[in-house]
Structures are given as structure tokens and as C-alpha cells.
Design a protein around this motif. Sequence first.
Motif, PDB file in Angstrom:
ATOM      1  N   LEU A 288       0.816  -1.215   0.000  1.00  0.00           N
ATOM      2  CA  LEU A 288       0.000   0.000   0.000  1.00  0.00           C
ATOM      3  C   LEU A 288       0.846   1.260   0.000  1.00  0.00           C
ATOM      4  CD1 LEU A 288      -2.790  -1.165   2.462  1.00  0.00           C
ATOM      5  CD2 LEU A 288      -2.959  -0.909  -0.022  1.00  0.00           C
ATOM      6  N   VAL A 289       1.975   1.242   0.692  1.00  0.00           N
ATOM      7  CA  VAL A 289       2.863   2.414   0.647  1.00  0.00           C
ATOM      8  C   VAL A 289       3.482   2.540  -0.746  1.00  0.00           C
ATOM      9  CG1 VAL A 289       4.991   3.439   1.559  1.00  0.00           C
ATOM     10  CG2 VAL A 289       3.316   2.435   3.125  1.00  0.00           C
ATOM     11  N   GLY A 290       3.789   1.417  -1.367  1.00  0.00           N
ATOM     12  CA  GLY A 290       4.254   1.466  -2.753  1.00  0.00           C
ATOM     13  C   GLY A 290       3.217   2.113  -3.655  1.00  0.00           C
ATOM     14  N   ASP A 291       1.952   1.776  -3.456  1.00  0.00           N
ATOM     15  CA  ASP A 291       0.874   2.392  -4.237  1.00  0.00           C
ATOM     16  C   ASP A 291       0.781   3.891  -3.966  1.00  0.00           C
ATOM     17  OD1 ASP A 291       0.301  -0.108  -5.216  1.00  0.00           O
ATOM     18  OD2 ASP A 291      -1.428  -0.452  -3.906  1.00  0.00           O
ATOM     19  N   PHE A 292       0.974   4.286  -2.708  1.00  0.00           N
ATOM     20  CA  PHE A 292       0.961   5.713  -2.353  1.00  0.00           C
ATOM     21  C   PHE A 292       2.069   6.460  -3.105  1.00  0.00           C
ATOM     22  CE2 PHE A 292       2.906   9.058   0.256  1.00  0.00           C
ATOM     23  CZ  PHE A 292       1.836   9.932   0.411  1.00  0.00           C
ATOM     24  N   LEU A 293       3.264   5.877  -3.134  1.00  0.00           N
ATOM     25  CA  LEU A 293       4.382   6.524  -3.826  1.00  0.00           C
ATOM     26  C   LEU A 293       4.117   6.641  -5.324  1.00  0.00           C
ATOM     27  CD1 LEU A 293       7.453   4.925  -2.015  1.00  0.00           C
ATOM     28  CD2 LEU A 293       6.417   7.167  -1.616  1.00  0.00           C
ATOM     29  N   LEU A 294       3.503   5.629  -5.903  1.00  0.00           N
ATOM     30  CA  LEU A 294       3.143   5.722  -7.324  1.00  0.00           C
ATOM     31  C   LEU A 294       2.156   6.860  -7.554  1.00  0.00           C
ATOM     32  CD1 LEU A 294       2.759   1.980  -8.420  1.00  0.00           C
ATOM     33  CD2 LEU A 294       4.461   3.622  -9.233  1.00  0.00           C
ATOM     34  N   GLY A 295       1.175   6.982  -6.648  1.00  0.00           N
ATOM     35  CA  GLY A 295       0.212   8.079  -6.766  1.00  0.00           C
ATOM     36  C   GLY A 295       0.886   9.430  -6.682  1.00  0.00           C
ATOM     37  N   GLN A 296       1.806   9.583  -5.742  1.00  0.00           N
ATOM     38  CA  GLN A 296       2.535  10.835  -5.599  1.00  0.00           C
ATOM     39  C   GLN A 296       3.398  11.120  -6.827  1.00  0.00           C
ATOM     40  OE1 GLN A 296       0.944  12.494  -3.480  1.00  0.00           O
ATOM     41  NE2 GLN A 296       2.463  12.964  -1.887  1.00  0.00           N
ATOM     42  N   ALA A 297       3.976  10.068  -7.393  1.00  0.00           N
ATOM     43  CA  ALA A 297       4.780  10.236  -8.605  1.00  0.00           C
ATOM     44  C   ALA A 297       3.939  10.812  -9.736  1.00  0.00           C
ATOM     45  CB  ALA A 297       5.389   8.895  -9.021  1.00  0.00           C
ATOM     46  N   PHE A 298       2.749  10.275  -9.919  1.00  0.00           N
ATOM     47  CA  PHE A 298       1.911  10.741 -11.025  1.00  0.00           C
ATOM     48  C   PHE A 298       1.350  12.133 -10.766  1.00  0.00           C
ATOM     49  CE2 PHE A 298       2.136   6.308 -12.240  1.00  0.00           C
ATOM     50  CZ  PHE A 298       2.269   6.419 -13.611  1.00  0.00           C
ATOM     51  N   ARG A 299       1.057  12.456  -9.533  1.00  0.00           N
ATOM     52  CA  ARG A 299       0.630  13.818  -9.216  1.00  0.00           C
ATOM     53  C   ARG A 299       1.726  14.825  -9.567  1.00  0.00           C
ATOM     54  NH1 ARG A 299      -1.668  13.966  -3.147  1.00  0.00           N
ATOM     55  NH2 ARG A 299      -1.851  16.181  -3.685  1.00  0.00           N
ATOM     56  N   THR A 300       2.963  14.459  -9.282  1.00  0.00           N
ATOM     57  CA  THR A 300       4.085  15.349  -9.556  1.00  0.00           C
ATOM     58  C   THR A 300       4.348  15.457 -11.052  1.00  0.00           C
ATOM     59  OG1 THR A 300       5.032  14.698  -7.426  1.00  0.00           O
ATOM     60  CG2 THR A 300       6.481  15.860  -8.949  1.00  0.00           C
TER      61      THR A 300
END
Length: 338
Positions: free
Chosen positions: A124-136
Motif C-alpha cells: 500500500l505504501v508502494g501504491d501511495f508513492l506511485l500516486g505521488q509520482a503521477f501527481r508530480t
Amino acid sequence: MGVVVNLEDGKKPEASIAALVELTAGDMKAVNELILSKAGSDVTMIPEVANHLISSGGKRLRPMLTLAAAKLFGYEGDGHVKLAMSVEFMHTATLLHDDVVDESGMRRGKKTARMIWGNQASVLVGDFLLGQAFRTMVDVGSLEALDILANAAAVIAEGEVLQLSVAKNLETTEDEYLEVIKAKTAALFSAAAEVGPVIAKASRNDRTALRSYGTNLGYAFQLVDDALDYGGSTKDLGKNVGDDFREGKVTLPVILSYRRGTEDERAFWRQAIEGGNADDAGLEKALGLMKKHNAIADTIGRARHFGGIARDALAPMPNSRHKTALLDVIDFCISRVV
């Protein structure tokens, strides 16, 4: 435990990424600050898990490639910093997911996040980081860069599934294994290198050249990692030597040894890899068979081949400090096993 394969005169070449580190130092400071900012969350476990891996001592090679590739074409702005952070978050998310899939206990000399917080938190933290990557990525405002990195994320996920399909399968061919590398490793190297010239508004030919450079560097990097698992050190590899063998991974040194072996030798590989009998004694025997059949040396030879293609991809570029630094990365990646 392990053997070191010397392909030439036994002297370790003085290959280094020092030039790349120096050229990108200022931008990497901004990348690191952005990483810390974007890894933050009111959910306490998220920054704990993220920072555990982010601060574990990786070289951050992929984001440095993005920064250098943008500057190679004279980019001015801060978009390359945001894309570099996105690349690093994508890589970190992949490591978190990989460790769960592989049931790994150690990463870069430390316990993996899954061993401390569990598999669910790691995923789930990996998924969070992917989400943050795409937001950026969206903040950069380049649809083409977003498309390149989004495609890489999809390909990496496909590579994970493809690797599962060939896991413990000793009939995997070299071509099939290279497809796994292309998806799991080369795709992100390729995207990291290509988005630099994209935001710098470089020509189509230049973008293609950097994509080829990244792809083939990724092939070389992973093949060297495969060789290091049987002939390197924990310091070079970032995990325990022999982990691939213990986890039953079918990598190129195993593929070559299996295909070149006698029927008795192939029976050993089936018992070790498919049967799960991969103990320390088995690892010693595996090393002996790899040496007998030149499997590690030939894996390194394949890495040199892809490194040569990456070098040729940059050949038309005007000489500059950034070009030299990118070429140095090729030598550095391959020199880890000499």
C-alpha cells in the motif's frame, strides 16, 4: 561465498559515476527535498515505511539520468527535478512490491519493509508513492513526459506478472528472460533517460537516441546484477549474495548453465530451483557449474554487448561534460563485476 570472474587482466577499472554525481549535485539536492516533502503523510506509517527504503543508501542512478539527460540538451527550468523525483518514487514503489513478491528479507543490508511492517503495508505504501509520482508528473505540464512514464509503469507491472509466469521454470529461453528484463528493469531506465530531452524540446532523433541509451543501459545493469548474485559481494549487490538462487529465480546464469549442462547437471538444477532445495551446499555446486560452463562470464559478455549499444546511441551527441558523465555510467555498471 562466491567467485569473482575476471574477464581481462584482473584489475578493477576505475569506472565511476563521480562525474554524474558532481554535475547533478545541485539538482539532486532539490530532488531529495521534494522526495521528503512528497513522502509525507498524516498517516504515520506511510512516511515511516517510505523513508526506511528511501534513506537506505541507494545511488539514485535513475533520477540522476533524468537530470543529466535534460541538461544535455540545455534544459532550463525545474521540470526535470519533478520528473526525477517521480522516477525515484516509481523505482522505490517497485522495490517495495518486489520484496513482497520475492519474499525478500534483506535490501541494501537492512531488513526489508515487509519484514518490519508486513506485506500489506509495503504494497500500500508502494501504491501511495506511485500516486505521488503521477501527481508530480502532472505538475510538470508535459503530456508526452507523462505518457512515457505512465507507459513505463504499466510495462513494469506487466514485467512483474511475466516474471511470475517464468518463475522456477528452467525451460525459460534466453529471449524470454530478456523480455522480463526489458519490462522489469530496462523500461524505467529508458523512460528516465527519455523524459529529459522531451521536456528540453529536443529533436525526435535525440529523444530516440536517449531512449535507446536508457533501454540498453537497463539491460546491461540487470545482467550485471544477475552475475553479481553469483560472483559479487553484498555491498555491490545491495542484498545477500546467492539470494536469487535461494529464491529459485531463473536468471541468465542459471539458464545458460542448465542448457549447457549434462542430464545429471540439469537434474541438479531441477532439484534446486524447481524443487526448492537451494541450500548453501547447493549454491557452491551451482557456482562450480556456472564456472564450468562460462555462464557468469557469458552473462557479463551480454551486458557488455548492451553497454556497447548504449554507447553507440550517444555517439552522435556533441561532446560535453554531461555526455561524458552518461557514458561513464555504462562503464560503472559493468565494472561492478570485474
